[in-house]
Design a protein around this motif. Sequence first.
Motif, mmCIF file in Angstrom:
data_model
loop_
_atom_site.group_PDB
_atom_site.id
_atom_site.type_symbol
_atom_site.label_atom_id
_atom_site.label_comp_id
_atom_site.label_asym_id
_atom_site.label_seq_id
_atom_site.Cartn_x
_atom_site.Cartn_y
_atom_site.Cartn_z
ATOM 1 N N VAL A 158 29.531 29.934 44.827
ATOM 2 C CA VAL A 158 30.964 30.068 45.106
ATOM 3 C C VAL A 158 31.185 30.736 46.463
ATOM 4 O O VAL A 158 32.044 30.307 47.258
ATOM 5 C CB VAL A 158 31.656 30.867 43.983
ATOM 6 C CG1 VAL A 158 33.100 31.207 44.372
ATOM 7 C CG2 VAL A 158 31.631 30.083 42.671
ATOM 8 N N LYS A 159 30.412 31.775 46.744
ATOM 9 C CA LYS A 159 30.541 32.470 48.030
ATOM 10 C C LYS A 159 30.278 31.515 49.194
ATOM 11 O O LYS A 159 30.995 31.531 50.198
ATOM 12 C CB LYS A 159 29.563 33.648 48.082
ATOM 13 C CG LYS A 159 29.911 34.791 47.139
ATOM 14 C CD LYS A 159 28.809 35.845 47.140
ATOM 15 C CE LYS A 159 29.095 36.945 46.125
ATOM 16 N NZ LYS A 159 27.992 37.935 46.042
ATOM 17 N N GLN A 199 33.003 39.027 38.327
ATOM 18 C CA GLN A 199 32.431 40.363 38.493
ATOM 19 C C GLN A 199 31.394 40.403 39.608
ATOM 20 O O GLN A 199 31.037 41.481 40.094
ATOM 21 C CB GLN A 199 31.804 40.822 37.177
ATOM 22 C CG GLN A 199 32.833 41.107 36.090
ATOM 23 C CD GLN A 199 32.201 41.439 34.744
ATOM 24 O OE1 GLN A 199 31.005 41.237 34.535
ATOM 25 N NE2 GLN A 199 32.998 41.957 33.823
ATOM 26 N N CYS A 200 30.916 39.239 40.024
ATOM 27 C CA CYS A 200 29.928 39.151 41.103
ATOM 28 C C CYS A 200 30.561 38.841 42.461
ATOM 29 O O CYS A 200 29.847 38.688 43.454
ATOM 30 C CB CYS A 200 28.894 38.065 40.775
ATOM 31 S SG CYS A 200 27.997 38.293 39.228
ATOM 32 N N LEU A 201 31.907 38.738 42.499
ATOM 33 C CA LEU A 201 32.593 38.328 43.728
ATOM 34 C C LEU A 201 33.465 39.449 44.277
ATOM 35 O O LEU A 201 33.996 40.266 43.515
ATOM 36 C CB LEU A 201 33.482 37.104 43.449
ATOM 37 C CG LEU A 201 32.809 35.841 42.903
ATOM 38 C CD1 LEU A 201 33.868 34.798 42.555
ATOM 39 C CD2 LEU A 201 31.803 35.278 43.903
ATOM 40 N N ASP A 202 33.637 39.475 45.589
ATOM 41 C CA ASP A 202 34.616 40.390 46.174
ATOM 42 C C ASP A 202 36.019 39.834 45.919
ATOM 43 O O ASP A 202 36.185 38.678 45.519
ATOM 44 C CB ASP A 202 34.367 40.543 47.668
ATOM 45 C CG ASP A 202 34.479 39.219 48.417
ATOM 46 O OD1 ASP A 202 35.602 38.750 48.657
ATOM 47 O OD2 ASP A 202 33.413 38.631 48.741
ATOM 48 N N SER A 203 37.024 40.637 46.155
ATOM 49 C CA SER A 203 38.390 40.259 45.787
ATOM 50 C C SER A 203 38.877 39.027 46.541
ATOM 51 O O SER A 203 39.560 38.167 45.979
ATOM 52 C CB SER A 203 39.342 41.431 46.023
ATOM 53 O OG SER A 203 39.298 41.844 47.380
ATOM 54 N N TRP A 258 40.135 33.165 46.193
ATOM 55 C CA TRP A 258 39.904 31.786 46.623
ATOM 56 C C TRP A 258 39.384 30.936 45.468
ATOM 57 O O TRP A 258 39.815 29.799 45.257
ATOM 58 C CB TRP A 258 38.904 31.774 47.782
ATOM 59 C CG TRP A 258 38.583 30.402 48.282
ATOM 60 C CD1 TRP A 258 39.239 29.685 49.232
ATOM 61 C CD2 TRP A 258 37.489 29.565 47.850
ATOM 62 N NE1 TRP A 258 38.647 28.459 49.420
ATOM 63 C CE2 TRP A 258 37.567 28.363 48.583
ATOM 64 C CE3 TRP A 258 36.462 29.725 46.909
ATOM 65 C CZ2 TRP A 258 36.643 27.331 48.402
ATOM 66 C CZ3 TRP A 258 35.548 28.698 46.730
ATOM 67 C CH2 TRP A 258 35.654 27.519 47.476
ATOM 68 N N ALA A 259 38.452 31.509 44.687
ATOM 69 C CA ALA A 259 37.848 30.780 43.567
ATOM 70 C C ALA A 259 38.884 30.423 42.512
ATOM 71 O O ALA A 259 38.781 29.377 41.854
ATOM 72 C CB ALA A 259 36.725 31.610 42.954
ATOM 73 N N GLU A 260 39.891 31.268 42.347
ATOM 74 C CA GLU A 260 40.932 31.004 41.346
ATOM 75 C C GLU A 260 41.613 29.670 41.609
ATOM 76 O O GLU A 260 41.999 28.959 40.675
ATOM 77 C CB GLU A 260 41.960 32.136 41.351
ATOM 78 C CG GLU A 260 43.006 32.042 40.262
ATOM 79 C CD GLU A 260 42.429 32.201 38.871
ATOM 80 O OE1 GLU A 260 42.954 31.559 37.939
ATOM 81 O OE2 GLU A 260 41.437 32.957 38.717
ATOM 82 N N GLU A 261 41.743 29.299 42.860
ATOM 83 C CA GLU A 261 42.405 28.055 43.228
ATOM 84 C C GLU A 261 41.437 26.887 43.434
ATOM 85 O O GLU A 261 41.849 25.721 43.362
ATOM 86 C CB GLU A 261 43.196 28.260 44.529
ATOM 87 C CG GLU A 261 44.283 29.308 44.430
ATOM 88 C CD GLU A 261 45.364 28.914 43.436
ATOM 89 O OE1 GLU A 261 45.658 27.709 43.340
ATOM 90 O OE2 GLU A 261 45.898 29.812 42.761
#
Length: 398
Positions: free
Chosen positions: A108-109, A140-144, A149-152
């Motif tokens: 994802v990153k 929990q493994c991602l910065d805010s 961004w991942a939410e969309e």
Amino acid sequence: MKIAVQFGAGNIGRGFMGQLFWEAGYTTCFVEYNSALAAKLNERKQYPLRLLDAYSKQHIDLTITQIHALTTEEVREIAEIFSQADMIATAVGVKNLEQIAPLIAAGVKLRHQEQTSPVDIYLCENLYEAADMLKKAVRQCLDSETAAWAEEHIGFVGTSVARMVPAASGRFGVQDPLFVVADSYHKLAYDGPARRGQEPDIQGMYAVKNFQAEVERKLFTHNLGHAALAYLGYLKGYTYVHEPFDDPELCAIFNGALDETTEALLKRYPDDLDAREHADIRKDVNIRFGNPLIMDTVQRVARDPIRKLGPNDRLIGSAKLCQQYGIFPKRIASICGAALRYDYSEDPEAVKLQAMIREIGVAQTLQQVSGVEPTSAFGQEILNTYDELQKKSMLTPQ
């Protein structure tokens, strides 16, 4: 070139998703914990899949190609192919979702950095909440910023897998560690509103608006019916789940239990479940479960009785649904009584269940495992059936 990433190269990974991706023209990368299995897939670049068709009573042999594999240790390589993927799926087992979350987060990153197009992760896991569990673990493994961004751009999409994939043991006459056997059921329902990317261009995959309705239909029809055949069949000494279909006594319980849940499901979801379609699904279930080619053992289907007797699983969950709509689950109680008597010595959970019964009694075991009050009408029906199943007529095949 279309790329699919499949986390898990086990029964569902190779026996279902691998076929769907291959038929749709994808190159599939399996991400697998078992390094020996991954090495074998990389060595061969293909694997054999045998479909056992319940309608024609014929088998269809396929060779699934356009594949390779990475081990879960190859984090950077997994992130790179994740960032390029057009389709992603998991079939690792619910208990292993947290272990693959960091691998997905790394991908994802990288997609975020490269501003890649939206993509969906289709979870072929046997739990309604699986998509939410994985989504939470990945967040929990991602910065805010990446999480926002991942939410969309990253969809966590539940699916309802109804294909049966029995263990490919030597009884099928093929000695090959990559050989997979499955029934030929070719449909995969998924949670339409959870999707973020494009609609899959894969034959057999279709979106449903109310995913909970679809999951409950599968749990309280497919899973409940399978459990009935396994637990009752075991007590009568049957080896395979198709054998009880020749037993009028067990067929009456099987069909009666599905009559109970059918009525309840149609009352609960009048706008989402169609009565005619549900009747067709039940006919299909009977034909597929009765397929003698599958040779699915009662022990495989019955395994882990404590989980299957849980408060919200296929047995007790079915009964709760029925009671909510004024339907007394008499036939479901019979299956629960049989499940409490499941004592297969090579199933650790069955051994544990029987130890509980010897230590605290069947009534208290029922309450602890299932949350069912033993003095309730339903509890009494289960306990009565439990006692009746000691009779010789229920322990000897007809």
